[in-house]
Design an enzyme around this catalytic site. Structure first.
Site, PDB file in Angstrom:
ATOM      1  CG  ASN A  42      44.730  43.817  42.088  1.00 10.90           C
ATOM      2  OD1 ASN A  42      44.751  44.983  42.475  1.00 10.90           O
ATOM      3  ND2 ASN A  42      45.789  43.025  42.110  1.00 10.90           N
ATOM      4  CD1 TRP A  43      39.858  47.573  39.206  1.00 17.47           C
ATOM      5  CD2 TRP A  43      39.425  49.708  39.766  1.00 17.47           C
ATOM      6  NE1 TRP A  43      38.511  47.796  39.018  1.00 17.47           N
ATOM      7  CE2 TRP A  43      38.222  49.090  39.361  1.00 17.47           C
ATOM      8  CE3 TRP A  43      39.401  51.041  40.162  1.00 17.47           C
ATOM      9  CZ2 TRP A  43      36.991  49.778  39.332  1.00 17.47           C
ATOM     10  CZ3 TRP A  43      38.176  51.726  40.132  1.00 17.47           C
ATOM     11  CH2 TRP A  43      36.994  51.101  39.715  1.00 17.47           C
ATOM     12  CE  LYS A  44      47.721  43.565  39.158  1.00 14.41           C
ATOM     13  NZ  LYS A  44      48.719  42.762  38.491  1.00 14.41           N
TER      14      LYS A  44
ATOM     15  CG  HIS B 251      49.208  41.131  44.239  1.00 15.31           C
ATOM     16  ND1 HIS B 251      50.281  41.367  43.415  1.00 15.31           N
ATOM     17  CD2 HIS B 251      48.191  40.770  43.443  1.00 15.31           C
ATOM     18  CE1 HIS B 251      49.909  41.159  42.159  1.00 15.31           C
ATOM     19  NE2 HIS B 251      48.636  40.801  42.144  1.00 15.31           N
TER      20      HIS B 251
ATOM     21  CD  GLU C  70      51.570  43.420  40.629  1.00 16.66           C
ATOM     22  OE1 GLU C  70      50.727  44.205  41.089  1.00 16.66           O
ATOM     23  OE2 GLU C  70      51.404  42.799  39.555  1.00 16.66           O
TER      24      GLU C  70
ATOM     25  CD  GLU D  69      46.921  37.044  41.523  1.00 17.66           C
ATOM     26  OE1 GLU D  69      46.033  37.422  40.768  1.00 17.66           O
ATOM     27  OE2 GLU D  69      47.719  37.811  42.065  1.00 17.66           O
TER      28      GLU D  69
ATOM     29  N   GLY E 149      50.049  39.684  34.304  1.00 20.21           N
ATOM     30  CA  GLY E 149      50.280  40.803  33.384  1.00 20.21           C
ATOM     31  C   GLY E 149      51.136  40.446  32.182  1.00 20.21           C
TER      32      GLY E 149
ATOM     33  CB  SER F  99      47.189  36.601  31.715  1.00 20.31           C
ATOM     34  OG  SER F  99      48.404  37.316  31.882  1.00 20.31           O
TER      35      SER F  99
ATOM     36  N   GLY G 107      44.617  43.399  34.813  1.00 20.76           N
ATOM     37  CA  GLY G 107      44.443  44.235  33.616  1.00 20.76           C
ATOM     38  C   GLY G 107      43.024  44.252  33.068  1.00 20.76           C
TER      39      GLY G 107
HETATM   40  P1  PGA Z   1      46.629  40.312  35.547  1.00 18.92           P
HETATM   41  O1  PGA Z   1      46.865  40.523  37.115  1.00 18.92           O
HETATM   42  O2  PGA Z   1      45.181  39.854  35.400  1.00 18.92           O
HETATM   43  O3  PGA Z   1      46.853  41.666  34.944  1.00 18.92           O
HETATM   44  O4  PGA Z   1      47.586  39.285  35.086  1.00 18.92           O
HETATM   45  C1  PGA Z   1      46.306  39.653  38.067  1.00 18.92           C
HETATM   46  C2  PGA Z   1      46.733  40.061  39.448  1.00 18.92           C
HETATM   47  O5  PGA Z   1      47.918  40.393  39.625  1.00 18.92           O
HETATM   48  O6  PGA Z   1      45.933  40.064  40.402  1.00 18.92           O
END
Ligand code: PGA
Length: 246
Positions: free
Chosen positions: A8-10, A94, A96, A164, A170, A208, A230
């Site tokens: 997931n490159w966000k 997600h 976010e 998650e 993150g 993470s 990340g």
């Molecule tokens: P992260 O994000 O690996 O940077 O913690 C995971 C995600 O939100 O899909």
């Protein structure tokens, strides 16, 4: 059944960096990889990444879709369009998006329904916040999100769930493998009660995940892949995660 490692490159990447990352991964994956792999770049980079991974074992995924097929929704993208430009997966719900855009379980469910209708596999995200965890509400939050976000006709073949914990995204903090196993078993049970056979249901862990902790997480009971933020932006680290799959 292979694990699924989804990157997931966000909101990261440029045409140049996306091209380099996708080409690097195609070169690594060759004809066969230890895991099924999906890349979920920002929407404007989908076509470019799709062209780079075309013909490889790597699949394309989007980070969100709208619940409607088309219409007056400025800035949104329909699942149908994502499907037609070559996506196989779309992340929905997600944390976010739930936080930044106020998406409710009902919104997430509507998006997952649209994704399935368009022939996409939704990766439906659930997870508790730090405060909810501290108040001992993890199971009730997970139960509410799974029951409220999954389409009624979800099966183990047409959806993927990602657990998650919000506090692990993150932050460098990961849940213990014992906690991950407990929550994954709980999700599988809720799914089984509402939707039937869950043995083949893919449940990813996210939060993470990186090369150095992937082997332990991916070998945890009930974990059948990872949703990686990340670390998916770093070719070497992402590839270590793929290689760490049992
Ligand atoms: P992260 O994000 O690996 O940077 O913690 C995971 C995600 O939100 O899909």
């Amino acid at each position: 059944m292979k694990h699924l490692i989804a990157g997931n490159w966000k909101m990261n990447g440029t045409p140049a960096s996306a091209e380099a990352l996708a080409s690097g991964l195609v070169a690594r994956a060759k004809g066969a990889a230890k895991a099924d792999i999906a890349l979920c770049p920002p929407a404007p980079l989908l076509a470019l990444v799709g062209a780079k991974i075309s013909g490889s074992v790597i699949a394309l995924g989007a980070q969100d879709c709208h619940a409607d097929e088309k219409g007056a929704h400025t800035g949104d993208t329909s699942a149908l369009l994502l499907s037609e430009i070559g996506c196989r997966f779309v992340i929905v719900g997600h944390s976010e998006r739930r936080t930044d855009h106020g998406e409710t379980d009902a919104d997430v469910k509507a998006k997952a329904v649209a994704a399935m209708k368009a022939g996409l596999i939704p990766i439906i995200c659930v997870g508790e916040t730090d405060q909810q965890r501290e108040r001992g509400e993890t199971s009730s939050v997970i139960e509410r999100q799974v029951k409220g976000s999954l389409p009624d006709d979800a099966t183990s073949a047409n959806i993927v769930i990602a657990y998650e914990p919000v506090w692990a995204i993150g932050t460098g903090k990961t849940a213990t493998t014992a906690d991950i196993a407990t929550v994954h078993a709980y999700i599988r049970k809720i799914f089984e009660d509402g939707h039937g056979a869950a043995a083949a249901l893919k449940i990813l862990y996210g939060g993470s995940v990186k090369g150095s902790n992937a082997a332990a997480i991916l070998a945890t009971a009930g974990v059948t892949g990872a949703l990686v933020g990340g670390a998916s932006l770093d070719l070497e680290d992402f590839w270590r995660i793929v290689e760490a799959c049992p």
